[in-house]
Write an enzyme that holds these catalytic residues in place. Structure first.
Site, PDB file in Angstrom:
ATOM      1  N   HIS A   1       0.848  -1.208   0.000  1.00  0.00           N
ATOM      2  CA  HIS A   1       0.000   0.000   0.000  1.00  0.00           C
ATOM      3  C   HIS A   1       0.881   1.255   0.000  1.00  0.00           C
ATOM      4  O   HIS A   1       0.607   2.220  -0.714  1.00  0.00           O
ATOM      5  CB  HIS A   1      -0.871   0.047   1.259  1.00  0.00           C
ATOM      6  CG  HIS A   1      -1.843  -1.078   1.399  1.00  0.00           C
ATOM      7  ND1 HIS A   1      -1.737  -2.014   2.405  1.00  0.00           N
ATOM      8  CD2 HIS A   1      -2.943  -1.405   0.684  1.00  0.00           C
ATOM      9  CE1 HIS A   1      -2.747  -2.876   2.297  1.00  0.00           C
ATOM     10  NE2 HIS A   1      -3.497  -2.531   1.269  1.00  0.00           N
TER      11      HIS A   1
ATOM     12  N   GLN B   1     -18.207  -6.223  -1.308  1.00  0.00           N
ATOM     13  CA  GLN B   1     -17.366  -7.126  -2.084  1.00  0.00           C
ATOM     14  C   GLN B   1     -17.061  -8.436  -1.370  1.00  0.00           C
ATOM     15  O   GLN B   1     -16.281  -9.252  -1.848  1.00  0.00           O
ATOM     16  CB  GLN B   1     -16.074  -6.425  -2.523  1.00  0.00           C
ATOM     17  CG  GLN B   1     -15.103  -6.127  -1.404  1.00  0.00           C
ATOM     18  CD  GLN B   1     -13.962  -5.248  -1.895  1.00  0.00           C
ATOM     19  OE1 GLN B   1     -14.162  -4.096  -2.273  1.00  0.00           O
ATOM     20  NE2 GLN B   1     -12.745  -5.786  -1.908  1.00  0.00           N
TER      21      GLN B   1
HETATM   22  P1  AMP Z   1      -6.452  -3.724  -0.427  1.00  0.00           P
HETATM   23  O1  AMP Z   1      -6.277  -2.932   0.822  1.00  0.00           O
HETATM   24  O2  AMP Z   1      -5.994  -5.141  -0.313  1.00  0.00           O
HETATM   25  O3  AMP Z   1      -7.825  -3.582  -1.036  1.00  0.00           O
HETATM   26  O4  AMP Z   1      -5.459  -3.084  -1.487  1.00  0.00           O
HETATM   27  C1  AMP Z   1      -5.495  -1.724  -1.790  1.00  0.00           C
HETATM   28  C2  AMP Z   1      -4.647  -1.472  -3.000  1.00  0.00           C
HETATM   29  O5  AMP Z   1      -3.308  -1.872  -2.729  1.00  0.00           O
HETATM   30  C3  AMP Z   1      -5.105  -2.254  -4.229  1.00  0.00           C
HETATM   31  O6  AMP Z   1      -4.964  -1.444  -5.382  1.00  0.00           O
HETATM   32  C4  AMP Z   1      -4.139  -3.409  -4.256  1.00  0.00           C
HETATM   33  O7  AMP Z   1      -3.938  -3.952  -5.547  1.00  0.00           O
HETATM   34  C5  AMP Z   1      -2.875  -2.761  -3.741  1.00  0.00           C
HETATM   35  N1  AMP Z   1      -1.965  -3.765  -3.189  1.00  0.00           N
HETATM   36  C6  AMP Z   1      -2.228  -4.690  -2.239  1.00  0.00           C
HETATM   37  N2  AMP Z   1      -1.139  -5.466  -2.025  1.00  0.00           N
HETATM   38  C7  AMP Z   1      -0.180  -5.023  -2.856  1.00  0.00           C
HETATM   39  C8  AMP Z   1       1.176  -5.404  -3.117  1.00  0.00           C
HETATM   40  N3  AMP Z   1       1.761  -6.415  -2.480  1.00  0.00           N
HETATM   41  N4  AMP Z   1       1.868  -4.711  -4.039  1.00  0.00           N
HETATM   42  C9  AMP Z   1       1.294  -3.678  -4.716  1.00  0.00           C
HETATM   43  N5  AMP Z   1       0.030  -3.268  -4.515  1.00  0.00           N
HETATM   44  C10 AMP Z   1      -0.694  -3.929  -3.601  1.00  0.00           C
END
Ligand code: AMP
Length: 281
Positions: A37, A61
């Protein structure tokens, strides 16, 4: 860093910034932040003048049997991390703010949503597309940043932005991994030591697939089977799917021509993990 919970407050702040010519960047998240993040946040910093991060664990979701209630949360720690990154605004709405009584309008990205993860998480991408459309309409950012780790999600968002004419530039950011290759995820917290070690098979097998393609292999079946065999050796890993697909339509590919994405979802203990790599012929 300002923290707001109400849509109207978020909207008017963003509007005022736009009016003074500031370029607004949005990084949507579900919180429990990690370096993945934060690398999106740093990318966002470079791409605009005002940086907005949203933290919202989106109930729409999650299917009823999924981990919405158990999804890890640590708002105080998240605030501290975002403050340190120089974030200007944290949007943290309650579920009732985003989905008040009577809510009934959803966004369906018809062809992309049922593929890959969507075949196993029914309604998941309808929830994702709906909340992202709402966030884009509330914040009205010039740029929004999403991780390539959630590859299907990124393609769905690109499609919805085109189809619904949102005036936003969607930026995809590479997957951030631990030193051992495991893609960072808030859900990695569910893994115990043995499970974490089994989870390494995801990236290891994807790297093997890349090596096969670099060595001249073009047959999709053989590439997918090599990955399945590798992950299959891990007693703690339960594969949901391993698929070779077209990078933008996400339709299945049988031969690697040009570029292809190899995507997979694997359960390890309580954690459903996803990962992907780009294969280039
Ligand atoms: P989430 O909190 O899991 O919904 O993720 C929020 C954003 O962070 C989304 O756009 C994810 O694709 C991105 N994200 C989560 N994990 C990673 C990672 N390891 N590397 C890059 N982006 C990430």
């Amino acid at each position: 860093m300002r923290i707001v919970e109400h849509i109207e407050e978020m909207r008017s702040w963003s509007e005022a910034e736009r009016c003074t010519g500031k370029r607004v960047v949005l990084v949507p998240t579900m919180g429990f932040l990690h370096e993945g993040h934060l690398s999106l946040v740093r990318e966002g910093r470079k791409r605009g003048d005002r940086l907005v991060v949203s933290i919202f664990v989106n109930p729409a979701q999650f299917a009823p049997h999924e981990d919405f209630a158990a999804y890890p949360r640590d708002f105080e720690r998240d605030c501290k991390l975002l403050e340190e990154e120089g974030v200007d605004m944290l949007f943290h709405p309650a579920a009732q703010e985003m989905y008040p009584k009577g809510f009934q309008t959803y966004v369906d990205v018809e062809k992309l949503a049922p593929l890959l993860c969507g075949g196993f998480r029914l309604g998941h991408f309808r929830g994702v597309a709906t909340v992202v459309a709402k966030l884009l309409s509330i914040v009205r950012p010039h740029v929004a940043i999403f991780g390539e780790k959630d590859y299907q999600q990124l393609q769905i968002i690109r499609r919805l932005v085109r189809d619904l004419d949102f005036a936003v530039e969607v930026v995809g950011h590479p997957t951030v991994r631990d030193r051992d290759g495991l893609a960072l995820s808030s859900r990695n917290i569910y893994l115990d030591r043995a499970e974490r070690s089994a989870a390494l098979s995801l990236y290891r097998s994807l790297k093997k697939a890349q090596a096969l393609v670099q060595g001249g292999e073009r047959n999709g079946d053989r590439i997918v089977r090599a990955v399945q065999e590798d992950i299959g050796k891990e007693a703690l890993a339960r594969m949901e799917y391993v698929r070779l697909c077209d990078p933008s339509s996400l339709e299945e590919m049988t031969v690697v021509e040009g570029e292809a994405v190899l995507a997979l979802a694997v359960w390890v203990g309580k954690a459903r993990l996803i990962d992907n790599v780009l294969l280039k012929a």
